[in-house]
Design a protein around this motif. Structure first.
Motif, mmCIF file in Angstrom:
data_model
loop_
_atom_site.group_PDB
_atom_site.id
_atom_site.type_symbol
_atom_site.label_atom_id
_atom_site.label_comp_id
_atom_site.label_asym_id
_atom_site.label_seq_id
_atom_site.Cartn_x
_atom_site.Cartn_y
_atom_site.Cartn_z
ATOM 1 N N LEU A 16 2.817 -1.818 -5.460
ATOM 2 C CA LEU A 16 3.963 -1.923 -5.289
ATOM 3 C C LEU A 16 4.762 -1.083 -6.233
ATOM 4 C CD1 LEU A 16 4.048 -6.057 -5.645
ATOM 5 C CD2 LEU A 16 3.863 -4.558 -3.655
ATOM 6 N N GLY A 17 5.735 -0.199 -5.505
ATOM 7 C CA GLY A 17 6.591 0.851 -6.495
ATOM 8 C C GLY A 17 6.026 2.004 -6.021
ATOM 9 N N GLY A 22 2.490 4.201 -9.664
ATOM 10 C CA GLY A 22 2.149 3.776 -8.629
ATOM 11 C C GLY A 22 1.307 4.843 -7.635
ATOM 12 N N GLU A 40 7.661 0.262 -1.290
ATOM 13 C CA GLU A 40 8.788 0.732 -1.855
ATOM 14 C C GLU A 40 10.024 0.157 -1.234
ATOM 15 O OE1 GLU A 40 11.483 1.879 -4.244
ATOM 16 O OE2 GLU A 40 9.514 2.552 -4.817
ATOM 17 N N GLU A 237 10.398 -4.890 0.610
ATOM 18 C CA GLU A 237 10.541 -5.796 -0.648
ATOM 19 C C GLU A 237 9.169 -6.664 -0.939
ATOM 20 O OE1 GLU A 237 13.751 -7.816 -3.706
ATOM 21 O OE2 GLU A 237 14.338 -6.969 -1.506
ATOM 22 N N ALA A 238 8.844 -6.525 -2.054
ATOM 23 C CA ALA A 238 7.733 -7.559 -2.053
ATOM 24 C C ALA A 238 8.336 -8.947 -2.490
ATOM 25 C CB ALA A 238 6.557 -7.288 -3.195
ATOM 26 N N GLU A 240 6.543 -12.121 -2.671
ATOM 27 C CA GLU A 240 5.643 -13.148 -3.644
ATOM 28 C C GLU A 240 4.174 -12.810 -3.545
ATOM 29 O OE1 GLU A 240 4.672 -17.180 -2.253
ATOM 30 O OE2 GLU A 240 6.241 -16.734 -0.487
ATOM 31 N N LEU A 241 3.402 -13.008 -4.646
ATOM 32 C CA LEU A 241 2.122 -12.632 -4.450
ATOM 33 C C LEU A 241 1.242 -13.727 -3.796
ATOM 34 C CD1 LEU A 241 1.373 -11.110 -8.115
ATOM 35 C CD2 LEU A 241 1.422 -9.974 -5.943
ATOM 36 N N VAL A 251 -0.042 -9.990 -0.723
ATOM 37 C CA VAL A 251 1.408 -9.967 -1.052
ATOM 38 C C VAL A 251 2.134 -10.182 0.131
ATOM 39 C CG1 VAL A 251 1.552 -7.648 -0.852
ATOM 40 C CG2 VAL A 251 3.243 -8.883 -2.399
ATOM 41 N N VAL A 268 -3.648 -6.341 -6.076
ATOM 42 C CA VAL A 268 -2.448 -5.489 -6.009
ATOM 43 C C VAL A 268 -1.878 -4.838 -7.366
ATOM 44 C CG1 VAL A 268 0.240 -6.176 -5.573
ATOM 45 C CG2 VAL A 268 -1.700 -7.404 -4.348
ATOM 46 N N CYS A 270 0.876 -3.908 -9.767
ATOM 47 C CA CYS A 270 2.454 -3.847 -9.639
ATOM 48 C C CYS A 270 2.907 -2.679 -10.675
ATOM 49 C CB CYS A 270 2.667 -5.200 -10.631
ATOM 50 S SG CYS A 270 2.367 -6.651 -9.528
ATOM 51 N N MET A 272 6.433 -1.630 -10.210
ATOM 52 C CA MET A 272 7.771 -1.633 -9.783
ATOM 53 C C MET A 272 8.782 -1.120 -10.837
ATOM 54 S SD MET A 272 5.887 -4.353 -9.073
ATOM 55 C CE MET A 272 6.751 -5.954 -9.553
#
Length: 297
Positions: A16-17, A22, A40, A237-238, A240-241, A251, A268, A270, A272
């Motif tokens: 994520l990111g 990332g 992203e 856009e993420a 929730e996990l 995710v 995952v 993170c 971000m």
């Protein structure tokens, strides 16, 4: 309104990111044979890293050793303790000193990432115990954005104030040449070559493809990640996990107007951004009355 996509995606790793952290994770995993997806939320990848200076500050790099820089783990540790103060974490400090240069060496051997030692670059607090005059600061080697292929157009573009002629990137050496253009034939020649290349680039591209600083950093990591099969979802856009029996297994991502479940066999990452101003970072800082001010986004 977004709807739930019934078809699940399955990869080895979700990142994520798409900043330096990332993409370093994505490139490393992809080079090791994992199936990777980078998510992203912006329209272009690279984040704040793409408009940064792209430099790194490390102990014991191959570049420093080759240049004969005088340094030691003890000096680095002394400097960090003095500058950080009560917030110094010995375990984090030792990990950074011991493994930072090893991580850079691996990335330079297995990806397009390339750094050069910045000459005459003292530490930010040159009078502090353990400080050095040069050897710890490394700067990004320029890169040809055409290696990104069709993805070049998706790379985050620096602000206009960081570009010449509306789209030409320059680094520290280029700036010195432009400042000396009237009194040095060598600088004049250097600048003319840059301008000619930029003019040729603009015939086919919206800006120059010669990348420097953080733009080159992101392009180098992304090129390697894409070459090993990494997927990139922009404008995603993420939300929730996905946690199963206490373990993060995926995710939920809002992608192309649909909420999609992406299962990740290896977890995952993170990355971000916004860490320095967030609650997690605050938990690592000593208690203080004044608000924490930082130049980090």
């Amino acid at each position: 309104m977004a709807t739930l996509e019934h078809t699940q995606h399955s990869v080895d790793l979700v990142v994520l990111g798409s900043g330096a952290g990332g993409l370093a994770a994505a490139a490393t995993a992809a080079c090791r044979g994992l199936k990777v997806l980078v998510v992203e939320k912006a329209e272009r990848f690279g984040g704040t890293s793409a408009i940064s200076g792209g430099a790194v500050w490390l102990y014991g790099t191959d570049q420093a050793r080759d240049a004969g820089a005088k340094d030691s783990p003890e000096a680095m540790r002394t400097y960090l303790k003095h500058v950080i103060g009560d917030g110094y974490d010995p375990m984090l400090g030792d990990a950074f000193i011991e493994h930072g240069h090893q991580a850079l060496r691996w990335l330079e051997r297995h990806t397009e990432l390339r750094y050069a030692l910045r000459p005459h670059s003292p530490d930010y607090y040159p009078d502090a115990p353990g400080a050095t005059q040069f050897g710890r600061a490394l700067e990004m080697v320029e890169y040809d954005g055409k290696h990104l292929g069709p993805r070049f157009k998706d790379l985050q573009m620096p602000p206009p104030g960081m570009l010449l002629f509306g789209g030409m990137m320059v680094n520290r050496v280029d700036i010195q040449h432009f400042l000396s253009i009237r009194r040095s034939p060598g600088s004049l020649w250097h600048c003319l070559k840059l301008i000619v290349r930029y003019a040729r680039d603009r015939l086919k591209h919206p800006r120059g493809t010669r990348l420097t600083t953080g733009n080159a950093l992101i392009a180098r990591l992304a090129t390697s990640a894409f070459a090993h099969g990494t997927q990139l979802w922009l404008r995603s856009e993420a939300e929730e996990l996905i946690v199963e029996q206490g373990v993060v297994t995926g995710v939920v991502v809002l992608h192309e107007g649909r909420r999609q479940r992406v299962m990740a066999r290896g977890g995952v990452v993170c990355a971000m951004g916004g860490f320095a101003a967030g609650a997690l970072a605050a938990s690592y800082r000593p208690a203080q009355e004044a608000p924490h001010l930082t130049m980090s986004p």
